[in-house]
Structure formats: structure tokens, C-alpha cells
Design a protein around this motif. Structure first.
Motif, short mmCIF file in Angstrom:
data_model
loop_
_atom_site.label_atom_id
_atom_site.label_comp_id
_atom_site.label_asym_id
_atom_site.label_seq_id
_atom_site.Cartn_x
_atom_site.Cartn_y
_atom_site.Cartn_z
N UNK A 1 6.10 -3.99 4.46
CA UNK A 1 5.72 -3.53 3.01
C UNK A 1 4.49 -2.51 2.96
N UNK A 2 4.64 -1.88 2.16
CA UNK A 2 3.64 -0.89 1.37
C UNK A 2 3.61 -0.56 0.14
N UNK A 3 2.81 0.13 -0.43
CA UNK A 3 2.58 0.71 -1.76
C UNK A 3 2.68 1.99 -1.89
N UNK A 4 3.00 2.95 -2.74
CA UNK A 4 3.06 4.05 -2.93
C UNK A 4 2.82 4.72 -4.44
N UNK A 5 1.91 5.56 -4.72
CA UNK A 5 1.64 6.18 -6.01
C UNK A 5 2.64 7.32 -6.18
N UNK A 6 1.85 8.47 -5.89
CA UNK A 6 2.73 9.67 -5.83
C UNK A 6 3.80 9.75 -5.11
N UNK B 1 9.13 -9.89 -8.31
CA UNK B 1 9.40 -10.36 -6.68
C UNK B 1 8.47 -11.07 -6.09
N UNK B 2 7.10 -11.06 -6.98
CA UNK B 2 5.99 -11.66 -6.15
C UNK B 2 5.17 -12.48 -7.43
N UNK B 3 4.40 -13.29 -6.85
CA UNK B 3 3.71 -14.39 -7.89
C UNK B 3 2.69 -13.14 -8.79
N UNK B 4 2.11 -12.49 -7.96
CA UNK B 4 0.92 -11.58 -8.72
C UNK B 4 1.92 -10.72 -9.70
N UNK B 5 2.79 -10.10 -9.36
CA UNK B 5 3.54 -9.46 -10.36
C UNK B 5 4.06 -10.09 -11.41
N UNK C 1 1.13 -6.65 -4.60
CA UNK C 1 2.45 -7.08 -4.46
C UNK C 1 2.73 -7.09 -3.02
N UNK C 2 2.44 -5.97 -2.23
CA UNK C 2 2.89 -5.31 -1.00
C UNK C 2 2.38 -6.44 0.03
N UNK C 3 1.01 -6.86 -0.10
CA UNK C 3 0.38 -7.85 0.79
C UNK C 3 0.83 -9.07 0.54
N UNK C 4 1.14 -9.74 -0.79
CA UNK C 4 1.80 -10.90 -0.83
C UNK C 4 3.09 -11.03 -0.25
N UNK D 1 6.47 -13.50 3.89
CA UNK D 1 7.72 -13.05 4.59
C UNK D 1 7.74 -13.16 6.23
N UNK D 2 8.71 -14.16 6.59
CA UNK D 2 8.60 -14.13 8.13
C UNK D 2 8.80 -12.92 8.88
N UNK D 3 7.91 -12.41 9.89
CA UNK D 3 8.02 -11.32 10.54
C UNK D 3 7.87 -10.03 9.89
N UNK D 4 6.91 -10.18 8.90
CA UNK D 4 6.66 -8.97 8.09
C UNK D 4 5.35 -8.59 8.11
#
Lengths: 460, 460
Positions: B137-142, B193-197, B217-220, B225-228
Motif C-alpha cells: 500500500x502507499x499514498x500519492x498526492x500529485x 475501506x479503513x477505520x480511519x477513513x 489509511x495506507x498504513x492501516x 492485511x496479511x502479507x502486506x
């Protein structure tokens, strides 16, 4: 045969930039029919073309005999911005397909215009500058040619007005902005800057414009402005000549590693990329030095070779150009608006048309959803996001590689990757969302275009 | 000194792709302060980081001693898609400026991600795959990092979820589509898709999201998630390590032609590009082997080095990361929304921060209209349309070249051209239309960010 290790990317050094273009007409046993002046129906002369085009380019256009044309140093200097371009061995694609075929592609998209168009734009602006002209005009639809020409004009210091089809200008504001960043004056067409534009606006104030109208406006401005000429990015013979640098560099790179292509594949809209890629290989083929299988790929929605007629036609929908004998759907043919990207031209380069007519080239058509499927496969493993136009060649290269998988042949397949798809993401979005559809014109659809051929004086 | 002719573009051969990364921390006399666990305020251990990051990357992150780290063959294979990248002599820009300075730039934009981000994305996905993980998982802005990571995941066959700031996802649908074309699952953040979201959506249903929220959200998702695992594209030491390939290739190319830089300039957002470009040169500098003048260029609107504090801070606005000692404006600093492109991060790589603190680097800030003016000049003569981020380096390179014009010195100036601006045309449009404005935060504006530093346990 030597077994050199072939790198993923073969870059020639700057010293190896070709010093001459290759004019395949010099090798052709039969030349294509001459351009005709539509008023007299006689072959166009230098003087006929002089009000519209720059002198050196007319000379190149009419030169059907010399095989080699020197590239001036001033053009080489500009080519160094982005040439030599890489020849890439598609190791990852081969692995993905599980094919014994060796796949290569010549990648022309690594410049800001995003395509091969810059090869001819630079040459055309150089000669205009040399002649002492102070400005140029052109038209653009999707914007690749306009961008390439803007870059070349910025490099040499030449004013440029680009007539951009109004609806494209609205749908692709970022393409327009790239041209403006390079200093071009971008005018949405139809406009009130020309008589033809004013007339169309008076009659159809809400029109989104057309390429035919933009061409007419660009030509009117060129012939009515002092020291100004019109330039064109495809179809014409001098454009194919400039694009021969693609094939020449490919040939040098392949010879270095003892690679001989069995199949060469290119997408075909106006034909300049395909013509440029195959020119030197075709010259050798005509002389019996190779037996390469050449394949031109066109969209099923605009099938000028596979379903068109080999007759004289106008080059533009406005019916203002000289008559060109070529494979054509008729200048009145309306390509489906749902078709993505370029390759929507009704005709085909007269050089490519003649070679196809004489049996040197096979033509195939491809439907756009299969083309985008091939593009997605390619992007994921090769990393490059291809232009929709270029992806027609990818589609057929994959087809041929899968045939080799069936037969066990390790053919060497070369295709031209003309450009990147960064400004075509709306089309990718339609494909990703499953809303893209295919369109194959019916015989009735084609008849509309063929009817327009009856307006061509030569065909009466 | 030999007088070899220097080509416009210096391409190394594939055999010359570096086999090791350079870890500048190994050469630094004083290491930067350790990351702290915000719960214990003790230095982070391998085990602290393990639920979030992949094992090999944590080892690289914590390795402050080894100067050289082997690059696995599996990474070299992917690097061959787009590396070595060219080192370009800016002959046309020198001529345009009329400067006796020699200007070079290392161009990292010739790949579909359009930036240097792919160098680290490939390494991070490779190690995740090696560890047997099945998704990231990751986040992106631009969108540049998200694109680079999508490409790397497509290459190695790894599932990826990108949390894209909702407002960016709406403003840049084409960037989103590039990621989807490479197979990524792109989720507009905040999402359900996440609690924080969910929590944020319940409280602020109309929010356009923020990078801080997307990171959370990406960290949560990664830890539940297994193996993530979660991956990050800048700031961290292992990212700077991977980016050292930029500087290493530059050094090899320059040595080939007996070129020694007097000045090296890079733009600085999170610091990974600048860190990567200067790493090997800085290692030599620390050892007394050169006397290069290093310049970091940041936007005047987000001046973390020139006006920030060198203290411990959270890496994210959500205050979930380990504490990092770095130059920071405070995680509560709000960059002006009118600022174009990246370089909006409140903090700075701890490696760059330490080198700056110890006097090895000069920092300058630049206002965006002057940056776009430099970008336009550059594009017209060099042909490449630069990213707004990269253009900060161009601005200062031009300033330094013009100083040489005044003094008559023929200094050798090197800068990093990190990427292309094809997806930043809205910003160019604002510049071309004259609607772009500059923004320099007042001391009061900065105080808002500095106040957030009081929430950092270490600073209490």
C-alpha cells in the motif's frame, strides 16, 4: 552468425547520427504517379507549389531519383536534442508472451512532442529559416504535430500560428498549453482571422471545426502573409524522406549486433512513420538484398488501404490541395468520433500507396479494443505507455510473436513505437472502464466517402 | 586537462549500470540522530518497524555504516527498462544565456513515471517480492510516486493499493488512469475501506482529503492485511540510498570525459532526489577529495530548510510515524494551495538535514513565477518540458550561470532534472496566462506549523 549479447537498449553515439536521409523513391522501379494541379490536371511544378511551401522542401518533394539527400549540420544540431533514439529489445515482452521470437522496437517517443513528428518539424523549420521566411502556419488535430512544430520553431526562432480544431482545443487544453509554452500562437479553428474561417462561422456559428477547415485557414494565412509558408506533418514525400532517419538508425544499430529483421511492422495513418521506418530496408528489398515481410497496420475504423481505392483524391476535406494518387476512402469519409487518437486520415502517403499496390507491403486492420489490450500488456512489462496510434503496431507484433510460439520459429520482429500516450489518457480511461467500443464502417458508410471521389476532376 | 569533445548527451552502456548503491551515511563523520519510537522515545528497532516496512528495507534504513550496498541482479534487470539515464550538456542553454559556464543536467524523466521515483519504487517492490509479500500500500498526492510504484508492481507482479488524496484524484483523473493501466487499485482518500477513513468521512463527509489522511489509511491497510506492507517514496534513508544511482551514474559519465563539477544543484521536497544526486560527490567531499558547492533549492512557499527548525517531528500530519530529527516547518504547516506541483512537504530527509546543519550544503528558496520563467526558457532551447519541482533547480542553475557571465568564470554547473511536466500543464497554463501568483508565508503563517511541534513528545 556471431552470438553477441544484445543489450536491452541499443543507443548509437552522437557521432553515429546519420548524415544523409534515404529517399526510397530513388530505388523504386516504378515511381508513384505525379501530383496534379487540380485546375489544369497537369503534373504540379515547382512554381505551382511555391506560394504554399518552402523552396527546399518542394525540391525534395519533386525529387524521385536521388537515393541519398544530405542532412545539413544545422539540422543535426537540433537532432542532438533527442537523437539517436533507442532501439529496444523487448526481452520482457518476449518472456511475457513465452515466444521464441526476438522482438525489437525503435522508440521515437522520448522527446517532448511525444512522437516521431519532431524529425520532420525540425527539418521543415530549418529550411524555412534558411530561405529567410519569418513565420509559418500549420493545423493540428490531436496536437502532436503542432507540438513538434512549436518546439522546432522555438529552437530556430521562428514565429508560428497553429490552427487547432476548436473541439480539440477545448478537449485538450493541456496540449494547447504545451504549444503556447513553446511560444506558438494557437488559434481555435474556425476563427475570425481568415476569410474562410469567417465564412464558416457566419454559416455555422456553433461548429466545433474540422481538420479540413483548419488546413484551409492555415493555407490562407500562409499565402496572404509576407514571408510566410504552410507546413504539413505527414503524407507528403519530403516528410517520409525526413522520417527515413528512423529506419537508417535502426539499420545501423542492427548491423552492429548482426541482427536481421524478418518482419517489420508500423502503424499507418498518413504513412510518414511507416515510410520512414521501412525506407532503407525497402530500398534493399527492391534491390533483392533481403526478403523482409513489411506489414502496415491501420485502424479497422479508417481502413484506407484494406478497403479503400487507389485513385486520385484531394489531400484535405476542403478540396484545396493538389491531387494525389493514393489509397483513399474519399476526402468526404467521416471517421467515427469514438475512435481514439490519430490514424483517422482518409488517405495514405503516395509512396506507401504505390509500394502496397505493387505488392511490397501487406496491410492489416485492427479494432481498437484489441489495440488497447495489446497496449496494456506492453505497458506493464516494457514500462512505456504507448500512444494509441503506436499500439496498432504492438498489436500485430504480438500476433506475429504468438504465431512463432505456435510454430516454434524464432523470427526477428521489428516494429516502430512512434510515441507515448500521456495525452491520450481519456482513451485509456474508456478502455479501463470497459466503455470503449469498436466501430467498423459498413459498406454504406464507405460509400459516402467514395461518393466524394466523384468531385475529383481526374475521376470524372 | 584533456580536451575531449563532449557530446550533447552522454549515455553509459548497459554494462556500466552501477552494481552498488552508495550510502553516504557511511562517510559522514557524525551520523544523524536516530528515529525515535514516539511511545517510548527510544531509538526505533528493527522490530518496531517490522509491522509496517519490509525487512530488507528496514535493514537498509538502519545501516549508518556501510558505504556500499550491493544492488541485486533482479533490480538491475528492471533498471534496464530506463537506465542508464542520460547526462546532458546544456549547450543550447549556455548559448541562450551567453555564459562561459559549462552546464550539465542528469535527466531522470525519460520513463513513464516521469520522474526519478522509479529508482526506489523498483527496489522496494523487489525486496517485498523477495520476502514473499503479496501486496503493498502507499499514498500519492500529485501522483508521480503512485505511478512509479504501479509500474514497479506491474513489472514484478505484485498487488498494489494506492490511496490518492480525493481532491487530487478528481483534479488529475489522467494520473489516476495511468496507475490503473498499470494494474493498481486506486482508492480516493478518505475512503470507507479503513477505520480511519470511515471516521473522517463520518465527521467531514465533504472533505477533499489530505496526504496525512491518505498515509494513515495506507498504513492501516498494510498492518491489517496479511502479507502486506507499506512503502514510502521519499524522506527515508533507504530511499536516498536507492536514489544514489543518480549521482553514481553522473560520476561515472563525468569521469569518462574528465569533467569536474564546481557546483551541484538539486530541488528539495522530501530530499530523495537531491540526496541521491549528491551522495557520492558528498562522500568524496567529506573525505577532502573535492570542494564542490552543493545547493538545495526549495520553494519560498514551503521553506523547510531556510526558515524551519532542526528538531524532532512526525513525518506525517496524522502523527503516526516514528519521530525524525530534521528541518521542519511542523507537521501542522499548511502549504499554500496555489503552489504548483510537489515540494510541499513540511519536513526534509534527515540525511540532507544533517548535512545542511553541518554546513556541507547551502539552501536557497525560489518563488514560483521565477521558477516557471526559468522552466520556459529551458524548454524552448533544450526541448524538454520540465516538471515544476525540477524547475527550481533550473532557476538556480541559470542564476549561477549568469553570475559566471558577469565574472567571466567558466565554472562547471551540474543540476538534477528530476522529471517532466506533462501532467502539470494546469500550472503552466496559469503561468502562461499571467494568473500565477507568488506566496511567501508570513512569520505568523509559519507559527501555526511551529505550534504543532509542541505536540511532539520529544519537544515537550
Amino acid at each position: 552468425m556471431s552470438e553477441k549479447h544484445i543489450p536491452t537498449k541499443i543507443y548509437l553515439s552522437e557521432d553515429e547520427i546519420c548524415r544523409k536521409w534515404y529517399n526510397v523513391r530513388g530505388a523504386m522501379k516504378e515511381k508513384h504517379d505525379p501530383f496534379l494541379n487540380p485546375a489544369t490536371l497537369k503534373p504540379c511544378t515547382f512554381e505551382d507549389l511555391r506560394p504554399v511551401f518552402c523552396d527546399d522542401l518542394i525540391e525534395q518533394e519533386l525529387n524521385q531519383t536521388d537515393e541519398w539527400i544530405d542532412i545539413p549540420e544545422g539540422i543535426i544540431d537540433a537532432y542532438k536534442m533527442f537523437r539517436p533514439s533507442p532501439l529496444i529489445r523487448a526481452y520482457s515482452l518476449e518472456k511475457e508472451l513465452g515466444t521464441p521470437a526476438h522482438i525489437y522496437y525503435k522508440f521515437e517517443g522520448n522527446n517532448t512532442s511525444g512522437s516521431h513528428k519532431l524529425n520532420s518539424a525540425i527539418a521543415q523549420v530549418y529550411y524555412a529559416k534558411k530561405q529567410g521566411l519569418t513565420s509559418l502556419t500549420t493545423e493540428t488535430g490531436a496536437g502532436q504535430w503542432g507540438t513538434a512544430l512549436s518546439m522546432a520553431c522555438a529552437f530556430y526562432g521562428m514565429d508560428l500560428t497553429v490552427y487547432m480544431v476548436k473541439v480539440s482545443s477545448q478537449q485538450k487544453p493541456y496540449r494547447r498549453e504545451v504549444m503556447k509554452t513553446y511560444g506558438a500562437n494557437v488559434v481555435a479553428s474556425p476563427s475570425d482571422t481568415t476569410n474562410v474561417g469567417k465564412k464558416i462561422l457566419a454559416e455555422f456559428p456553433e461548429t466545433g471545426g474540422s481538420l479540413g477547415c483548419a488546413i484551409s485557414e492555415a493555407i490562407e494565412t500562409a499565402v496572404t502573409t509576407p514571408n510566410c509558408r504552410y507546413v504539413l506533418g505527414s503524407v507528403l514525400d519530403h516528410v517520409v524522406l525526413h522520417q527515413s532517419i528512423i529506419g537508417l538508425e535502426t539499420q545501423v544499430a542492427m548491423k552492429k549486433y548482426d541482427i536481421e529483421p524478418d518482419i517489420i511492422i508500423g502503424c499507418a495513418g498518413g504513412g510518414s512513420n511507416l515510410g520512414g521506418l521501412i525506407s532503407p530496408f525497402m530500398g534493399d528489398r527492391i534491390k533483392g538484398k533481403n526478403n523482409i515481410h513489411f506489414i502496415a497496420v491501420e485502424p479497422a475504423s479508417c481502413p484506407s488501404m484494406t478497403r479503400g481505392k487507389y485513385v486520385y483524391d484531394f489531400g484535405d476535406t476542403g478540396k484545396t490541395t493538389p491531387l494525389i494518387r493514393m489509397y483513399t476512402l474519399g476526402s468526404g469519409f467521416m471517421p467515427s468520433p469514438n475512435h481514439a487518437g490519430g490514424l483517422r486520415y482518409h488517405g495514405m502517403s503516395p509512396i506507401i500507396s504505390k509500394l502496397y499496390h505493387d505488392g511490397y507491403i501487406e496491410a492489416r486492420s485492427a479494432e481498437q479494443t484489441s489495440v488497447f489490450a495489446a497496449a496494456s500488456t506492453f505497458a506493464k512489462v516494457e514500462g512505456i505507455l504507448p500512444a494509441p496510434e503506436s499500439s496498432h503496431a504492438i498489436k500485430v507484433a504480438i500476433d506475429e510473436a504468438l504465431k512463432c510460439k505456435e510454430t516454434g520459429e524464432n523470427k526477428t520482429i521489428l516494429f516502430g513505437l512512434t510515441g507515448t500516450g500521456y495525452f491520450d489518457m481519456a482513451a485509456y480511461m474508456a478502455y479501463n472502464n470497459g466503455t470503449m467500443s469498436d466501430y467498423i464502417p459498413t459498406d454504406e458508410d464507405l460509400q459516402v466517402g467514395f461518393n466524394s471521389l466523384l468531385d475529383v476532376p481526374q475521376n470524372k
